[in-house]
Design an enzyme around this catalytic site. Sequence first.
Site, PDB file in Angstrom:
ATOM      1  N   HIS A 223       0.830 -54.145  14.305  1.00  0.00           N
ATOM      2  CA  HIS A 223      -0.079 -54.976  15.100  1.00  0.00           C
ATOM      3  C   HIS A 223       0.142 -54.657  16.576  1.00  0.00           C
ATOM      4  O   HIS A 223       1.275 -54.479  17.023  1.00  0.00           O
ATOM      5  CB  HIS A 223       0.219 -56.448  14.807  1.00  0.00           C
ATOM      6  CG  HIS A 223      -0.653 -57.430  15.517  1.00  0.00           C
ATOM      7  ND1 HIS A 223      -0.485 -57.757  16.849  1.00  0.00           N
ATOM      8  CD2 HIS A 223      -1.705 -58.173  15.078  1.00  0.00           C
ATOM      9  CE1 HIS A 223      -1.395 -58.650  17.202  1.00  0.00           C
ATOM     10  NE2 HIS A 223      -2.146 -58.926  16.151  1.00  0.00           N
ATOM     11  N   ARG A 266      -5.330 -53.857  15.025  1.00  0.00           N
ATOM     12  CA  ARG A 266      -4.842 -53.394  13.733  1.00  0.00           C
ATOM     13  C   ARG A 266      -5.831 -52.395  13.152  1.00  0.00           C
ATOM     14  O   ARG A 266      -6.987 -52.314  13.572  1.00  0.00           O
ATOM     15  CB  ARG A 266      -4.682 -54.573  12.760  1.00  0.00           C
ATOM     16  CG  ARG A 266      -3.569 -55.542  13.108  1.00  0.00           C
ATOM     17  CD  ARG A 266      -3.495 -56.670  12.089  1.00  0.00           C
ATOM     18  NE  ARG A 266      -4.586 -57.606  12.244  1.00  0.00           N
ATOM     19  CZ  ARG A 266      -4.973 -58.462  11.290  1.00  0.00           C
ATOM     20  NH1 ARG A 266      -4.378 -58.451  10.111  1.00  0.00           N
ATOM     21  NH2 ARG A 266      -5.968 -59.293  11.506  1.00  0.00           N
ATOM     22  N   LYS A 269      -9.913 -52.994  12.254  1.00  0.00           N
ATOM     23  CA  LYS A 269     -10.375 -54.241  12.842  1.00  0.00           C
ATOM     24  C   LYS A 269     -11.242 -53.925  14.050  1.00  0.00           C
ATOM     25  O   LYS A 269     -11.317 -52.780  14.505  1.00  0.00           O
ATOM     26  CB  LYS A 269      -9.185 -55.109  13.252  1.00  0.00           C
ATOM     27  CG  LYS A 269      -8.319 -55.559  12.094  1.00  0.00           C
ATOM     28  CD  LYS A 269      -9.060 -56.517  11.183  1.00  0.00           C
ATOM     29  CE  LYS A 269      -8.163 -57.040  10.081  1.00  0.00           C
ATOM     30  NZ  LYS A 269      -8.889 -57.995   9.205  1.00  0.00           N
ATOM     31  N   ASP A 272     -10.761 -55.714  20.821  1.00  0.00           N
ATOM     32  CA  ASP A 272     -10.643 -56.999  21.511  1.00  0.00           C
ATOM     33  C   ASP A 272     -10.142 -56.683  22.912  1.00  0.00           C
ATOM     34  O   ASP A 272      -9.222 -55.881  23.088  1.00  0.00           O
ATOM     35  CB  ASP A 272      -9.654 -57.896  20.757  1.00  0.00           C
ATOM     36  CG  ASP A 272      -9.519 -59.293  21.352  1.00  0.00           C
ATOM     37  OD1 ASP A 272      -9.561 -59.433  22.595  1.00  0.00           O
ATOM     38  OD2 ASP A 272      -9.339 -60.251  20.575  1.00  0.00           O
ATOM     39  N   CYS A 274      -8.227 -58.138  24.918  1.00  0.00           N
ATOM     40  CA  CYS A 274      -6.809 -58.362  25.232  1.00  0.00           C
ATOM     41  C   CYS A 274      -5.952 -57.149  24.898  1.00  0.00           C
ATOM     42  O   CYS A 274      -4.908 -56.927  25.507  1.00  0.00           O
ATOM     43  CB  CYS A 274      -6.278 -59.599  24.508  1.00  0.00           C
ATOM     44  SG  CYS A 274      -6.134 -59.453  22.715  1.00  0.00           S
ATOM     45  N   TYR A 275      -6.416 -56.329  23.920  1.00  0.00           N
ATOM     46  CA  TYR A 275      -5.642 -55.147  23.565  1.00  0.00           C
ATOM     47  C   TYR A 275      -5.749 -54.033  24.606  1.00  0.00           C
ATOM     48  O   TYR A 275      -5.053 -53.021  24.507  1.00  0.00           O
ATOM     49  CB  TYR A 275      -6.052 -54.634  22.181  1.00  0.00           C
ATOM     50  CG  TYR A 275      -5.666 -55.606  21.091  1.00  0.00           C
ATOM     51  CD1 TYR A 275      -4.326 -55.894  20.832  1.00  0.00           C
ATOM     52  CD2 TYR A 275      -6.634 -56.274  20.358  1.00  0.00           C
ATOM     53  CE1 TYR A 275      -3.969 -56.811  19.862  1.00  0.00           C
ATOM     54  CE2 TYR A 275      -6.285 -57.196  19.389  1.00  0.00           C
ATOM     55  CZ  TYR A 275      -4.950 -57.462  19.147  1.00  0.00           C
ATOM     56  OH  TYR A 275      -4.593 -58.379  18.196  1.00  0.00           O
ATOM     57  N   ASP A 350     -13.144 -61.603  24.885  1.00  0.00           N
ATOM     58  CA  ASP A 350     -12.781 -60.727  23.773  1.00  0.00           C
ATOM     59  C   ASP A 350     -13.725 -59.526  23.700  1.00  0.00           C
ATOM     60  O   ASP A 350     -13.311 -58.367  23.737  1.00  0.00           O
ATOM     61  CB  ASP A 350     -12.835 -61.579  22.494  1.00  0.00           C
ATOM     62  CG  ASP A 350     -12.790 -60.799  21.190  1.00  0.00           C
ATOM     63  OD1 ASP A 350     -12.913 -59.563  21.200  1.00  0.00           O
ATOM     64  OD2 ASP A 350     -12.644 -61.436  20.138  1.00  0.00           O
ATOM     65  N   ASP A 357     -12.294 -66.925  28.343  1.00  0.00           N
ATOM     66  CA  ASP A 357     -11.169 -67.855  28.322  1.00  0.00           C
ATOM     67  C   ASP A 357     -10.071 -67.289  29.205  1.00  0.00           C
ATOM     68  O   ASP A 357     -10.118 -66.127  29.618  1.00  0.00           O
ATOM     69  CB  ASP A 357     -10.669 -68.123  26.891  1.00  0.00           C
ATOM     70  CG  ASP A 357     -10.221 -66.864  26.169  1.00  0.00           C
ATOM     71  OD1 ASP A 357      -9.210 -66.266  26.590  1.00  0.00           O
ATOM     72  OD2 ASP A 357     -10.877 -66.462  25.185  1.00  0.00           O
ATOM     73  N   HIS A 360      -7.920 -64.180  27.670  1.00  0.00           N
ATOM     74  CA  HIS A 360      -8.559 -62.865  27.728  1.00  0.00           C
ATOM     75  C   HIS A 360      -8.778 -62.410  29.166  1.00  0.00           C
ATOM     76  O   HIS A 360      -8.723 -61.215  29.455  1.00  0.00           O
ATOM     77  CB  HIS A 360      -9.871 -62.874  26.940  1.00  0.00           C
ATOM     78  CG  HIS A 360      -9.680 -62.807  25.462  1.00  0.00           C
ATOM     79  ND1 HIS A 360      -9.617 -63.935  24.670  1.00  0.00           N
ATOM     80  CD2 HIS A 360      -9.487 -61.748  24.642  1.00  0.00           C
ATOM     81  CE1 HIS A 360      -9.424 -63.579  23.412  1.00  0.00           C
ATOM     82  NE2 HIS A 360      -9.326 -62.254  23.369  1.00  0.00           N
TER      83      HIS A 360
END
Length: 410
Positions: A223, A266, A269, A272, A274-275, A350, A357, A360
């Site tokens: 992850h 992952r 998936k 996003d 944040c990654y 995201d 938010d 993020h």
Amino acid sequence: MIDDGQPTDTSKQQLDLEKCVQDIYSELLAVDQAEQEALLTLRRPDHIKYLHGGLQTLSSSYVSLDASRPWICYWILHSLALLGAPLPSGLTSKDIVAFLQSCQAKGGGYGGGPRQLPHLAPSYAAVASLVTLGDPAALASVDREGMLTFLESMAQDPQQGGGFQVCPGGEVDVRGCYTAMAIACMLGLDKQRLAERAGMADFLRRCQTYEGGMGGEPGNEAHGGYTYCGLAAACLGGCAHVLDLPALRRWASSLQGEVEGGFRGRTNKLVDGCYSFWQGSLFPLLHSLSIQHGSLQSDRHLSVTSPDAGQPDSQDCTPGHSHGEEHRGPDTAGSSDCKVHAMELGGLRDKPGKPPDYYHTCYCLSGLACAQQASDWILGPISNVLKSTDPLCNVLRERLAQAQAAHWRA
């Protein structure tokens, strides 16, 4: 994303996302360079206004984050610091310090709110917030001796599996290792002794999976967030050599979005925002480790050495400043935040279609800052350049150096 010919909810969402992003690309290609630059401008005033709105009164929808209140402080404060923005009028550093002190446990560490039990995650968020504020009163408010006692109590006996427990009676995972090491780094505590006490090197080695990434604990799926925590903890603890770094690099590289840019957390998936930080910041760390091991020649300043282990780099990241024109490069992980994730009312998110938010916003901006300082490319105008963040602790480099200098004097 791997297409096995079997439609799923995830694969359908992926196609919808690609269509949305392709529409954005088409919009950019249909206008001239001046309009492109306007579309790719990071809207600082809107983001600052959005962030200012979260530091005093929040709506009832945030009640589920009652045990994460130091995190809300950190997400907002770090975002403002990256943007080079002040606190909102009517709120002072003293007010924030007073709140965080109400979260500090008598025996050391911080809870997720006033009178809550200490936990490594909000302890990291509280210390990072105080380092970000940076004034003497903020730094002096931390009970360093109590924190060291708390960290030592969270270290698990290597004979029992090692690692760090996140709270008394809580789980042992990679987050515990990272937050313990980052707190120790920011407070000038003995990281090596803590890592050895917890048998951290072997614990982290066992968390790496056959894919190359790292899970939260041995046997878990790889992850992005846990991989960042694992690699950063290993760098801070001086034991990155126990990991299969080429396999980690291959895994992280494979999780880039082919059409939309950014990173997945992952395998198979969706990306996003944040990654952009959790995955994107792995590459400066891996690059620096390669330089340290002599397998690469450094052509830019990517040191991940913390200021207590060498000379700090407290300079703001300003790649391309002298060019005075738009630059585009391969760093889509962070740079996509400028256009793709920005909302009309400020804040980052995201992915397109999601609301903004504070979490993020923080990690999209952190990923963008890491991408900028790890390359010579700036997407959009030079005004998009953010302050330089330390890729190991994710606080401003200059604030980290100031905090550690203050602790040395103490």
